[in-house]
Design a protein around this motif. Sequence first.
Motif, PDB file in Angstrom:
ATOM      1  N   THR A 178      -4.422  -9.999  -4.887  1.00 14.44           N
ATOM      2  CA  THR A 178      -5.210  -9.104  -4.044  1.00 14.44           C
ATOM      3  C   THR A 178      -6.240  -9.918  -3.260  1.00 14.44           C
ATOM      4  O   THR A 178      -6.959 -10.723  -3.839  1.00 14.44           O
ATOM      5  N   THR A 227      -8.163  -8.398  -0.360  1.00 18.29           N
ATOM      6  CA  THR A 227      -9.282  -7.626   0.213  1.00 18.29           C
ATOM      7  C   THR A 227      -9.779  -6.591  -0.793  1.00 18.29           C
ATOM      8  O   THR A 227      -9.054  -6.180  -1.701  1.00 18.29           O
ATOM      9  N   LYS A 228     -11.019  -6.133  -0.558  1.00 15.00           N
ATOM     10  CA  LYS A 228     -11.608  -5.133  -1.447  1.00 15.00           C
ATOM     11  C   LYS A 228     -10.839  -3.819  -1.381  1.00 15.00           C
ATOM     12  O   LYS A 228     -10.596  -3.175  -2.404  1.00 15.00           O
ATOM     13  N   SER A 229     -10.464  -3.407  -0.168  1.00 17.67           N
ATOM     14  CA  SER A 229      -9.795  -2.105  -0.037  1.00 17.67           C
ATOM     15  C   SER A 229      -8.445  -2.138  -0.761  1.00 17.67           C
ATOM     16  O   SER A 229      -8.027  -1.167  -1.389  1.00 17.67           O
ATOM     17  N   GLU A 230      -7.776  -3.288  -0.664  1.00 17.04           N
ATOM     18  CA  GLU A 230      -6.493  -3.458  -1.366  1.00 17.04           C
ATOM     19  C   GLU A 230      -6.722  -3.317  -2.878  1.00 17.04           C
ATOM     20  O   GLU A 230      -5.967  -2.644  -3.580  1.00 17.04           O
ATOM     21  N   THR A 261       0.853  -1.205   0.000  1.00 23.43           N
ATOM     22  CA  THR A 261       0.000   0.000   0.000  1.00 23.43           C
ATOM     23  C   THR A 261       0.883   1.247   0.000  1.00 23.43           C
ATOM     24  O   THR A 261       2.102   1.166   0.033  1.00 23.43           O
ATOM     25  N   LEU A 287      -9.155  -1.750  -4.413  1.00 21.03           N
ATOM     26  CA  LEU A 287      -9.529  -0.380  -4.792  1.00 21.03           C
ATOM     27  C   LEU A 287      -8.311   0.522  -4.867  1.00 21.03           C
ATOM     28  O   LEU A 287      -8.189   1.360  -5.757  1.00 21.03           O
ATOM     29  N   GLU A 288      -7.378   0.355  -3.917  1.00 17.58           N
ATOM     30  CA  GLU A 288      -6.167   1.186  -3.970  1.00 17.58           C
ATOM     31  C   GLU A 288      -5.351   0.852  -5.219  1.00 17.58           C
ATOM     32  O   GLU A 288      -4.838   1.746  -5.899  1.00 17.58           O
TER      33      GLU A 288
END
Length: 590
Positions: free
Chosen positions: A233, A235-238, A215, A240-241
Amino acid sequence: MFQKASYKNPKQLSSVIDTALGREKADLVLKNVAFLDVFTGSFVEGDIAIYGGYIVGICDSYQGIEERDCKGLHLVPGFIDAHVHIESSLMTPARYEESVLPLGTTSAIWDPHEIANVKGCDGIKWAIESSEKLLMDVFVMLPGCVPSTSRDQGLESGGAEIVARDLLQFKDHPRVLGLAEMMNYPGLLNGDEDIHAKVHMFSQARRDGHCPGLTGHQLNAYAAAGIHSCHETVTKSEALEKLMKGIHTLIREGSCAKNADTLLPLINSYTSSVLALCSDDRNPADISSEGHMDFIINLALKASCRPEDIFRVASYSAAKMYGLEDRGAIAPGYQADLCLIKKNADNWDAGFKMVDVFKKGKVVSKELAHHTRVPDLSLRGNNIHTPEITAKSFHIGEGQPGPAQARVIKVLENQIVTEEMRVEIKVSKKGVECDPGKDILKIAVIERHQGTGQIGVGLVHGFGLQSGAIATSINHDSHNVIVVGVDDESMAAAVEALREINGGIVVWQDAQNISCLPLPIGGLMTDESPKIIASRLKYLKNSAKSLGCRLHEPFLQLSFLALPVIPSLKITDKGLVDVNKFQVVSTLCE
Ligand SMILES: [Fe+2]
């Protein structure tokens, strides 16, 4: 090379135009079919005219030498597996094709780094040659991290080391699309010269990523270096980044690493252009029982993903991502790689069934039936170069009796990441002993390529074995021998049984009860049919279960415990590796 409307000469161009204009008959016309327009995101009903393996006309009425009424059926572009290690299917490319092409996977992008870790450049050469004459298109990304960590980091021994200049000989091959998964992100971010040379060498091509959990500044640097994708990847947040930073996310559903449930909800009309699907490591048992890319698509449909979006992700988006301009759409000038499908119910939530797969306009089932398969006899030889292994080989902590605290690898079901556990154990005069009651077993990696006899021994939690041992010569990415068991004797016997079959997978219960799958090609693959491999794997899984094994996918999970670039605690022939520190650490804590 991969531009659309591929015709060989001006005469052929005239024929293409005449057929598209309707002056000449097409080879095949699919009539009244609801086909996916990936550009506007809608299904449209009409005729599809195919000539010379390419689509030449849509919507308007056409006549063909062969015509097929497809009323009530849907047509979508052939699926693309955007990242696969074919070796993990345990099959040769020809057998892999036999297994996945009828399921609609008409193209695949292969990183042959498993065989490259065993055989070096000979392995890459074999990969390119053995995927040459297939019906499906197999593209190659050149392995950039063989071994997965730099040799001077001293974390593992592999069968080969491939440096930047080694890749030059393959770089301009027409089916080579770029540099494969850049696992050594610490090397990239910290100035490893060879890694920089590789990334620079492919500045005009695609450079795949491999950056679980990266990140912030580090991810910025990774993207700024030109890395365009990541299939790790979780997770979702990972995700999205990564998407925000221009890194395409490949949604993976392998046999062991399964990310579809988490990541499929990310798909919408915007993101469908920057997402693709991949299998990475999927075994023949799962391919035959669940499916391949079709399986992920059905998961998405059942989760109410718009069919226009998920079919676009599975085809056009992956093609664009890798510069394959000649495929992934149903429009004039595109290769006629097509899946004719039938909805299972009125709405798409119930998924679909495959009716027929077309590769370059020809029905795959008919083509495969006439395809002569030459047995793959290359890359054979001794796969297990280790000195004799005995129970003593697995002793640790000898001469330090008393209570101690130990580092233990905690295996997480369906994940290739692990956690580190600290466990109080008793050490006897013979050293550390397993405690199957608490599911604390021994695990070891034995170097198999150079005959050094180097062994790393540690402890693991999560397998649940109550007796016996499991050994395999598949162990990412260095592919040494890895073995887990309830005692040193069983482990030694399992390794010797593995030597006898010249590599593969062994489940050892006792001298009378040994189940195995020989993998004579580099200790990784066999030329057997997908059916035979799948049934053998099922049998092996049941054997592991009868020893008490709790894991759904014991062999793949075992084989990923040796990959020292995936957090947190792993094991190689050098010992336990704390991946977060990139350091070898001892089993017994100081
Ligand atoms: Fe991979």
